[in-house]
Design a protein around this motif. Structure first.
Motif, PDB file in Angstrom:
ATOM      1  N   ALA A  62      65.267 -32.746  28.958  1.00 48.06           N
ATOM      2  CA  ALA A  62      65.364 -32.379  27.542  1.00 48.06           C
ATOM      3  C   ALA A  62      66.449 -33.137  26.787  1.00 48.06           C
ATOM      4  CB  ALA A  62      65.617 -30.874  27.416  1.00 48.06           C
ATOM      5  N   TYR A  63      67.404 -33.741  27.489  1.00 48.46           N
ATOM      6  CA  TYR A  63      68.522 -34.398  26.815  1.00 48.46           C
ATOM      7  C   TYR A  63      68.031 -35.533  25.921  1.00 48.46           C
ATOM      8  CZ  TYR A  63      72.897 -37.017  26.227  1.00 48.46           C
ATOM      9  OH  TYR A  63      73.982 -37.682  25.715  1.00 48.46           O
ATOM     10  N   SER A  64      68.624 -35.654  24.747  1.00 47.01           N
ATOM     11  CA  SER A  64      68.270 -36.737  23.832  1.00 47.01           C
ATOM     12  C   SER A  64      69.509 -37.165  23.063  1.00 47.01           C
ATOM     13  CB  SER A  64      67.177 -36.294  22.847  1.00 47.01           C
ATOM     14  OG  SER A  64      67.647 -35.247  22.012  1.00 47.01           O
ATOM     15  N   VAL A  65      69.474 -38.386  22.566  1.00 47.90           N
ATOM     16  CA  VAL A  65      70.540 -38.884  21.707  1.00 47.90           C
ATOM     17  C   VAL A  65      69.906 -39.347  20.405  1.00 47.90           C
ATOM     18  CG1 VAL A  65      71.995 -39.560  23.645  1.00 47.90           C
ATOM     19  CG2 VAL A  65      70.416 -41.216  22.673  1.00 47.90           C
ATOM     20  N   PRO A  66      70.663 -39.345  19.318  1.00 46.02           N
ATOM     21  CA  PRO A  66      70.089 -39.718  18.021  1.00 46.02           C
ATOM     22  C   PRO A  66      69.571 -41.156  18.019  1.00 46.02           C
ATOM     23  CG  PRO A  66      72.221 -38.630  17.744  1.00 46.02           C
ATOM     24  CD  PRO A  66      72.074 -38.927  19.203  1.00 46.02           C
ATOM     25  N   GLY A  67      68.528 -41.364  17.245  1.00 46.96           N
ATOM     26  CA  GLY A  67      68.005 -42.709  17.059  1.00 46.96           C
ATOM     27  C   GLY A  67      66.650 -42.906  17.706  1.00 46.96           C
ATOM     28  N   THR A  68      65.979 -43.978  17.300  1.00 46.23           N
ATOM     29  CA  THR A  68      64.668 -44.329  17.834  1.00 46.23           C
ATOM     30  C   THR A  68      64.634 -45.823  18.116  1.00 46.23           C
ATOM     31  OG1 THR A  68      63.614 -42.591  16.512  1.00 46.23           O
ATOM     32  CG2 THR A  68      62.182 -44.295  17.421  1.00 46.23           C
ATOM     33  N   VAL A  69      64.190 -46.178  19.310  1.00 49.29           N
ATOM     34  CA  VAL A  69      64.002 -47.582  19.664  1.00 49.29           C
ATOM     35  C   VAL A  69      62.577 -47.962  19.262  1.00 49.29           C
ATOM     36  CG1 VAL A  69      64.034 -49.294  21.504  1.00 49.29           C
ATOM     37  CG2 VAL A  69      65.590 -47.325  21.602  1.00 49.29           C
ATOM     38  N   VAL A  70      62.458 -48.877  18.320  1.00 51.27           N
ATOM     39  CA  VAL A  70      61.151 -49.267  17.790  1.00 51.27           C
ATOM     40  C   VAL A  70      60.832 -50.694  18.229  1.00 51.27           C
ATOM     41  CG1 VAL A  70      59.749 -49.610  15.721  1.00 51.27           C
ATOM     42  CG2 VAL A  70      61.453 -47.763  15.790  1.00 51.27           C
ATOM     43  N   VAL A  71      59.667 -50.860  18.832  1.00 44.42           N
ATOM     44  CA  VAL A  71      59.173 -52.191  19.187  1.00 44.42           C
ATOM     45  C   VAL A  71      57.866 -52.400  18.431  1.00 44.42           C
ATOM     46  CG1 VAL A  71      58.407 -53.719  21.028  1.00 44.42           C
ATOM     47  CG2 VAL A  71      60.243 -52.069  21.464  1.00 44.42           C
ATOM     48  N   GLN A  72      57.844 -53.419  17.592  1.00 42.99           N
ATOM     49  CA  GLN A  72      56.672 -53.691  16.767  1.00 42.99           C
ATOM     50  C   GLN A  72      56.596 -55.193  16.506  1.00 42.99           C
ATOM     51  OE1 GLN A  72      57.285 -51.489  13.159  1.00 42.99           O
ATOM     52  NE2 GLN A  72      59.353 -52.278  12.859  1.00 42.99           N
TER      53      GLN A  72
END
Length: 612
Positions: free
Chosen positions: A437-447
């Motif tokens: 369940a642990y998460s850190v802020p932000g999103t890694v986006v690959v496009q």
């Protein structure tokens, strides 16, 4: 508008003489991985340090500073810069900054380079070990995994404690125990032998368990007591099945109902053990230590104060050659004193809970079940021995560090069984997190705008990466020298992943479920390479926008920065098909409250433009 991107990577080490050495980084990788310990691993190629002299000479001080045996730390700083040609503005985007342990150094004299491997502080738990010849227990605070981890860090010489954001878990170990007494709760009276006093086996004025206790009163001599079990000294009378060569502990709760005004037994001068207001294990043995025929083992005494209550115990190894063993509950005063006893236990061993500190909690066959144990009589209630049986098999060996064993090999399976991950981040903070369940802020986006390579693989034949069930096998040698094997399993789907741990004690169920949870959704694996973003980390959200398929969303699991190519490989877990307009695709800064009050879910634009 043209934006130029470039990276700068620096490594420095300050030696014992406070001299700071700087190194040129030619290339390498920096890897953050949620499934590997240490969490951060940097494998770098450095230019061989030279003195600024002619002729050229090796900078021996700088080379020695990289020797892992010196236990120095290397400071790694990797920064990504962007330069806007139109405005002439240069600014840093993100960076990696960490003080790391030097795990390995390899000099290539022909190439003029040094390969180094740098890691976060988990490395210390993997290399520090129990250097003694005796096992070390970490069960004293087993009700809190945070406390256990802090104890392990301290023992390994790590001067840190877990961050306050850590998520705790109870890792209390369990053991089966038999209470050998046949009426420990004194329910409905007790068949005992009274010596030099009067015994009331149904005193309801006080009790520690049940509804009554035993009261020893009106002593007629200092040597006044009640005998549990056989009262004869005849050879072969071993109370409650005790045997020579074995260790037993007698436990009971006592209370002083009336203080003694006479003299305590023994009367003094005989070298005898103090028996007044105590529990005693008494043996008959030719050549015994007391009066050449007895061995006596006594608990601590209850204070001679009205109302004083205490739980006391005595542990004794029955001497070889003993011909009889019996138990006495003492009054032990010449006048007036009344002593009550209740909640009695006789167990084999030291009488401690698995934490090795506290006395066993009282139980008999009528004790209600708990989260950890069930209880039962071996025969008729209140007329037979009783047992405590673990509902969770979590062996005490799992929190015991064997001689020569490193700290991490003991701790890792305990963490897995609890569904926790212990990590030291790049800032040096230690934290215990929920591994799923642990998460850190932000999103890694690959496009398309940042991707340099992308493959999309769906393969259901690889049980190490795609699985619907997990079986974990533990094999170890217990302190008695016997090989033990335990299994843990989770899931019903196919294929099945088998994980085997050799020389690791069973930490209780949970590891299989944890591995399965981390593997959910792995039927699809996307291998992505993108331009480096030094702000990307595991536990962030992940979004992969690939041609001819729905957007994939999940969690970033591993980020590997290639310093030579200025690219990063992104490994994900839990990828799912995500249609356009799904809320998970909204920009991080967008909230529903920003929309017009008339905006409905069905009226929401796929690009969320009517919320911005």
């Amino acid at each position: 508008m043209t934006v130029l991107r470039y990276q700068a990577v620096n490594v420095s080490v300050t030696d014992a003489g406070s001299v700071q050495h700087f190194y040129n980084v030619e290339g390498g990788t920096i890897v953050f991985d949620e499934n590997v310990t240490p969490y951060l691993l940097a494998e770098l190629t450095l230019t061989l340090p030279m003195q600024p002299t002619l002729p050229p000479a090796i900078d021996q001080g700088a080379l020695d500073a990289l020797d892992p045996r010196n236990r120095l730390q290397a400071v790694l700083v990797a920064t990504l810069y962007e330069y806007d040609e139109a405005t002439g503005v240069l600014h840093s985007q993100n960076d990696v900054s960490a003080a790391l342990n030097i795990e390995d150094r390899n000099v290539d004299w022909k190439a003029g380079t040094i390969a180094v491997r740098l890691t976060t502080d988990e490395f210390k738990l993997q290399t520090e070990a129990n250097r003694t010849t005796e096992p070390v227990s970490f069960r004293a605070h087993q009700g809190s995994l945070i406390a256990v981890c802090n104890d392990v860090l301290a023992a390994a010489g790590v001067s840190a404690t877990l961050d306050s954001s850590s998520v705790d878990a109870d890792v209390t170990t369990t053991s089966a125990v038999t209470n050998m007494l046949d009426n420990p709760n004194v329910t409905g009276g007790y068949d005992i032998t009274q010596i030099n006093c009067t015994v009331d086996t149904n005193d309801t004025s006080w009790f520690a368990s049940g509804t009554n206790s035993i009261n020893l009163w009106s002593p007629t001599a200092a040597d006044s007591y009640a005998i549990l079990g056989p009262s004869s000294f005849a050879a072969g009378n071993f109370a409650f099945g005790m045997q020579p060569g074995h260790t037993y502990t007698l436990i009971g709760t006592g209370r002083v109902k009336t203080a003694g005004t006479g003299t305590d037994y023994p009367l003094g001068g005989s070298g005898d053990v103090h028996r007044a207001r105590a529990l005693v294990i008494h043996t008959i043995r030719p050549g015994g230590t007391f009066l050449s025929g007895y061995d006596l083992f006594a608990s601590a005494q209850l204070p001679n104060v009205v109302g004083a209550t205490a739980r006391v115990s005595v542990t004794a190894t029955i001497p070889l050659g003993s011909t009889a063993v019996f138990i006495r509950l003492y009054n032990g005063n010449t006048a007036s004193q009344q002593i009550q006893w209740d909640a009695l236990m006789l167990v084999e061993g030291d009488g401690k809970e698995t934490d090795g500190v506290n006395l066993l909690t009282y139980f008999d066959g009528s004790t209600p079940a708990t989260d950890l144990y069930s209880y039962a009589w071996s025969g008729t209630a209140n007329q037979s021995s009783s047992s405590r049986t673990p509902l969770i098999d979590r062996t005490p060996d799992s929190l015991t560090l064997s001689p020569g064993q490193n700290y991490w090999s003991m701790l890792e399976p305990v963490l897995g069984a609890a569904g926790r991950r212990l990590l030291c981040d790049e800032g040096g903070s230690w934290r215990l997190v929920d591994g799923v369940a642990y998460s850190v802020p932000g999103t890694v986006v690959v496009q398309q705008s940042n991707a340099t390579a992308l493959s999309d693989d769906i393969d259901l034949t690889q049980p190490d990466t795609v699985y619907g069930s997990v079986v974990v096998k533990y094999t170890w040698v217990n302190p008695q020298g016997n090989t033990e094997t335990y299994y843990d399993a989770a899931g019903t789907g196919s294929p099945t992943r088998l994980v085997e741990y050799a020389n690791r004690s069973y930490p209780g169920p949970g590891v299989a479920a944890y591995i399965l949870a981390k593997g959910q959704g792995r039927g699809r694996v996307m291998s992505t390479t993108a331009m480096s973003d030094f702000g990307a980390r595991p536990y962030m959200g992940a979004r992969v926008i690939a041609p001819y398929t729905q957007t994939q969303t999940g969690v970033a699991s591993r980020i590997s920065f290639d310093l030579g190519g200025a690219e990063m490989d992104v490994t994900t877990r839990g990828l799912i098909d995500t249609p356009d307009g799904a809320w998970v695709l909204a920009p991080d800064a967008v909230t529903w409250s920003e929309g017009n009050a008339a905006t409905t879910w069905h009226g929401l634009n796929n690009d969320f433009s009517n919320l911005t």
